[in-house]
Design a protein around this motif. Structure first.
Motif, short mmCIF file in Angstrom:
data_model
loop_
_atom_site.label_atom_id
_atom_site.label_comp_id
_atom_site.label_asym_id
_atom_site.label_seq_id
_atom_site.Cartn_x
_atom_site.Cartn_y
_atom_site.Cartn_z
N SER A 1 0.81 -1.22 0.00
CA SER A 1 0.00 0.00 0.00
C SER A 1 0.84 1.27 0.00
O SER A 1 0.35 2.35 -0.31
N GLY A 2 2.13 1.13 0.40
CA GLY A 2 2.99 2.30 0.40
C GLY A 2 3.47 2.64 -0.99
O GLY A 2 4.56 2.26 -1.40
N GLN A 3 2.65 3.37 -1.75
CA GLN A 3 2.97 3.75 -3.13
C GLN A 3 3.01 5.27 -3.22
O GLN A 3 2.01 5.93 -2.93
N TYR A 4 4.15 5.80 -3.63
CA TYR A 4 4.36 7.24 -3.56
C TYR A 4 4.83 7.77 -4.91
O TYR A 4 5.82 7.29 -5.46
N SER A 5 4.11 8.77 -5.42
CA SER A 5 4.47 9.40 -6.68
C SER A 5 5.27 10.68 -6.38
O SER A 5 4.82 11.79 -6.65
N TYR A 6 6.45 10.48 -5.79
CA TYR A 6 7.30 11.61 -5.41
C TYR A 6 8.45 11.74 -6.38
O TYR A 6 8.98 10.75 -6.89
N ALA A 7 8.85 12.97 -6.63
CA ALA A 7 10.05 13.21 -7.42
C ALA A 7 11.26 12.78 -6.60
O ALA A 7 11.41 13.19 -5.44
N ILE A 8 12.09 11.93 -7.19
CA ILE A 8 13.25 11.43 -6.46
C ILE A 8 14.19 12.60 -6.16
O ILE A 8 14.62 13.31 -7.08
N GLY A 9 14.49 12.79 -4.90
CA GLY A 9 15.36 13.89 -4.50
C GLY A 9 14.62 15.09 -3.97
O GLY A 9 15.24 16.04 -3.48
N SER A 10 13.29 15.06 -4.03
CA SER A 10 12.50 16.18 -3.51
C SER A 10 12.46 16.13 -1.99
O SER A 10 12.82 15.13 -1.36
N SER A 11 11.99 17.22 -1.37
CA SER A 11 11.90 17.25 0.09
C SER A 11 10.91 16.21 0.59
O SER A 11 11.12 15.59 1.64
N LYS A 12 9.80 16.01 -0.14
CA LYS A 12 8.83 14.98 0.25
C LYS A 12 9.47 13.59 0.23
O LYS A 12 9.21 12.77 1.11
N PHE A 13 10.31 13.37 -0.76
CA PHE A 13 10.97 12.08 -0.88
C PHE A 13 11.84 11.79 0.34
O PHE A 13 11.76 10.72 0.95
N TYR A 14 12.67 12.77 0.73
CA TYR A 14 13.58 12.53 1.84
C TYR A 14 12.85 12.51 3.19
O TYR A 14 13.29 11.81 4.12
#
Length: 616
Positions: free
Chosen positions: A365-378
């Motif tokens: 269920s942990g599926q994330y459409s985050y830009a790799i390297g973005s603040s949300k990602f880290y």
């Protein structure tokens, strides 16, 4: 009469020399070095003595001796200088030995320069039949890497490259490696009779394996078609062959399998793609059961959950997820996967569509459409960093993969989460050539061709032998032959064999300890620990379920089974009635009047045989 004996002796020496060339190139090179010393060094000394005896000055004796030696190397012996020594046995013997050495040296050099095809043909026609033959139809990095590893692991192997490219180019690439004695044959030889005789002789050798490892998957399929047609045309259908075909995704698997369903039973086909090999290599070297933070009690029950993060959900990320699902199932453990990709919606949509049972059976269920390297990602990495056991990074760019891995490693170290394993899938080793080794100490690199194309990953006889024995154990009452099993069932047996390490780890054993126990000791050990035995059987069933679910299979309900004529499975539609949890098996057993749980118990009880014994 003396002349005839001398001639026969001379011809015997020539034939013996040719036999050495045919049998073993490394011995041939050693012999050629000796011949060079004898022919040049010995010849110079013989002529030097002759000139000195004629009272020539030292300098002129040396110069004339060098010139006479050079003449002997073009097969023009200076008999004038030796005629004064006809009554000197030692001098005549020395003269004869040096000039025979010169002749053999000239023959060897000539064969090296102009007789490659002839020598290769002779080595195949007169080589030993008890060796294992491996034929490579490409000379790329994957082929050379795998061939070199096979040669190191299988000392009796004969490596044959059937290529279109220049001999000298490949010879240069093989220079200084274990493959320096490889046989190189032009695949598109203009001599049809020569080519067919060569193929026939190679294929009648024991245990012949063909590898099609081109970077273009359609070329591989086309070459397999042509090879099988040629085998059929020259009447070699009944040979025992292994054929490995390299694809670049698993999308073509069904097409290729269907294409070769009419193959003779003795021709075994193995299909693989780069991503699946990377995932398999990962599981073999770093199985979930051994990941940092995973703890198990003495009954084989997990005391911690197995949680992973996959960053990048292309072919590599997809294959890695399916493998960690299959090999990350433990009694008492909850599996959870975090998947991060900028295009996650489309990627996960196609993944779940092709594998519909996965989302219902496992926590992804942990599926994330985050830009790799973005603040949300880290921020996400910080959040899950305390619970994940392994992080797999497989982005489109090798540079981005390395950069992301290094950044995550630094972040986790700052937080004190240094036990998490970080894997970076790198296709091109040049991507890390300018990076300090110290920065990569805590990052495990996977995916390079020199690493994944190995004997263990593709040609591991022990693994296939174990799979064969597992199949025989499972089908002992069914009378089914392994060669007649479908590709899916053979793959299932290989997966079961791969899982042996995990079972041993849960028992607190390894292969050496099992051997020390002996068969009676092992049976006593497993029977004396009934809870452990049951947990291992349940673990095997969890793995077996996962093996099917990650390949698109679904549960065939008992009601649907009855509608289909009370069948337990439909391999074409990928349906199986036993794809239920352990507690649901009694109802299925009652329906089909079969003890399905006993198969899982048998897998544990017979583990000693799979590990130690060899099928004859």
């Amino acid at each position: 009469m003396i002349t005839l004996i001398n001639l026969i002796s001379f011809l015997f020496v020539i034939l013996l020399f040719c036999a050495i060339i045919i049998k073993n190139k490394s011995h041939y090179r050693e012999l050629r070095n000796i011949l060079s010393i004898v022919a040049i060094g010995g010849g110079f000394m013989v002529y030097f003595i002759a000139y000195v005896d004629r009272s020539e000055p030292f300098f002129y004796s040396s110069l004339h001796a060098a010139m006479s030696t050079a003449r002997s190397l073009i097969l023009l012996p200076d008999y004038e200088m030796i005629k004064d020594y006809y009554d000197n046995t030692y001098m005549l013997v020395a003269f004869a030995i040096t000039h025979i050495a010169a002749l053999l040296l000239v023959i060897s050099i000539t064969l090296s320069l102009f007789g490659t095809r002839l020598v290769n043909l002779m080595r195949i026609l007169f080589g030993r039949a008890d060796k294992n033959y491996y034929l490579f139809f490409d000379d790329n990095t994957a082929s050379i890497t795998l061939a070199n590893d096979i040669k190191e692991k299988d000392k009796k192997s004969v490596i044959v490259f059937m290529i279109n490219n220049c001999y000298l180019d490949l010879l240069q690439r093989l220079k200084g490696t274990l493959l320096s004695d490889a046989i190189i044959i032009a695949r598109e030889s203009p001599y049809k009779a020569y080519r067919e005789k060569l193929i026939r002789r190679v294929l009648v050798k024991n245990k012949t394996t063909l590898y099609f490892l081109s970077n273009v998957e359609y070329d591989n399929i086309k070459r397999v078609d042509l090879t099988i047609k040629r085998i059929t045309d020259i009447g070699l259908n009944a040979l025992d062959l292994n054929i490995y075909i390299r694809l670049h995704s698993d999308m073509l698997y069904p097409v290729v399998i269907e294409r070769y369903t009419t193959l003779d039973d003795n021709i075994k086909l193995y299909i693989f793609d780069d991503a699946s090999i990377v995932a398999k290599d990962l599981i073999m070297k770093y199985p979930p059961v051994s990941s940092p933070g995973m703890k198990f009690d003495h009954n084989g029950c997990a005391e911690t959950d197995y949680e992973v993060a996959i960053i990048g959900f292309g072919n590599y990320g997809n294959a890695i997820l399916r493998n960690v699902i299959e090999y990350g199932q433990f009694v008492g453990s909850h599996f959870k996967a975090h998947i991060i990709d900028e295009n996650i919606d489309n990627l996960i949509g196609s993944f779940t569509a092709l594998n519909p049972a996965i989302s219902d059976s496992y926590d992804i269920s942990g599926q994330y459409s985050y830009a790799i390297g973005s603040s949300k990602f880290y921020r996400l990495i910080e959040t899950i960093g305390g619970s994940v056991k392994q992080i797999f990074i497989a982005l489109q760019s090798d540079e981005d993969t390395i950069k992301t891995a290094m950044n995550i490693n630094s972040l986790l170290k700052q937080r004190g989460d240094s036990k998490i394993q970080i894997f970076a899938a790198i296709k091109d080793e040049d991507a890390i050539s300018n990076i300090s080794v110290n920065n990569l100490n805590d990052i495990i690199l996977i995916g390079q061709e020199y690493s994944i194309f190995s004997y263990e990953n593709l040609a591991d006889k022990k693994l296939h032998q174990q799979a064969f024995m597992i199949n025989n154990s499972y089908n002992k009452s069914k009378g089914q032959q392994y060669q007649r099993m479908s590709y899916h069932i053979r793959l299932s047996n290989i997966a079961t064999a791969t899982h042996i390490f995990t079972k041993l780890k849960l028992m607190g054993l390894d292969e050496a300890k099992v051997k020390d126990l002996g068969e009676a000791g092992y049976k006593s050990f497993i029977k004396g620990n009934p809870t452990l035995r049951t947990n291992l059987a349940v673990t095997e069933h969890l793995r077996w379920n996962a093996f099917h679910f990650v390949r698109g299979w679904q549960t065939l309900s008992i009601e649907s089974s009855k509608e289909l004529g009370n069948v337990r499975k439909d391999e074409q539609k990928k349906l199986h009635s036993c794809l239920v949890d352990w507690n649901g098996l009694p109802k299925v057993e009652e329906c089909f009047n079969d003890k399905f749980r006993e198969y899982d118990y048998d897998n544990i009880d017979n583990l000693y045989n799979f590990v130690i014994k060899k099928e004859e």
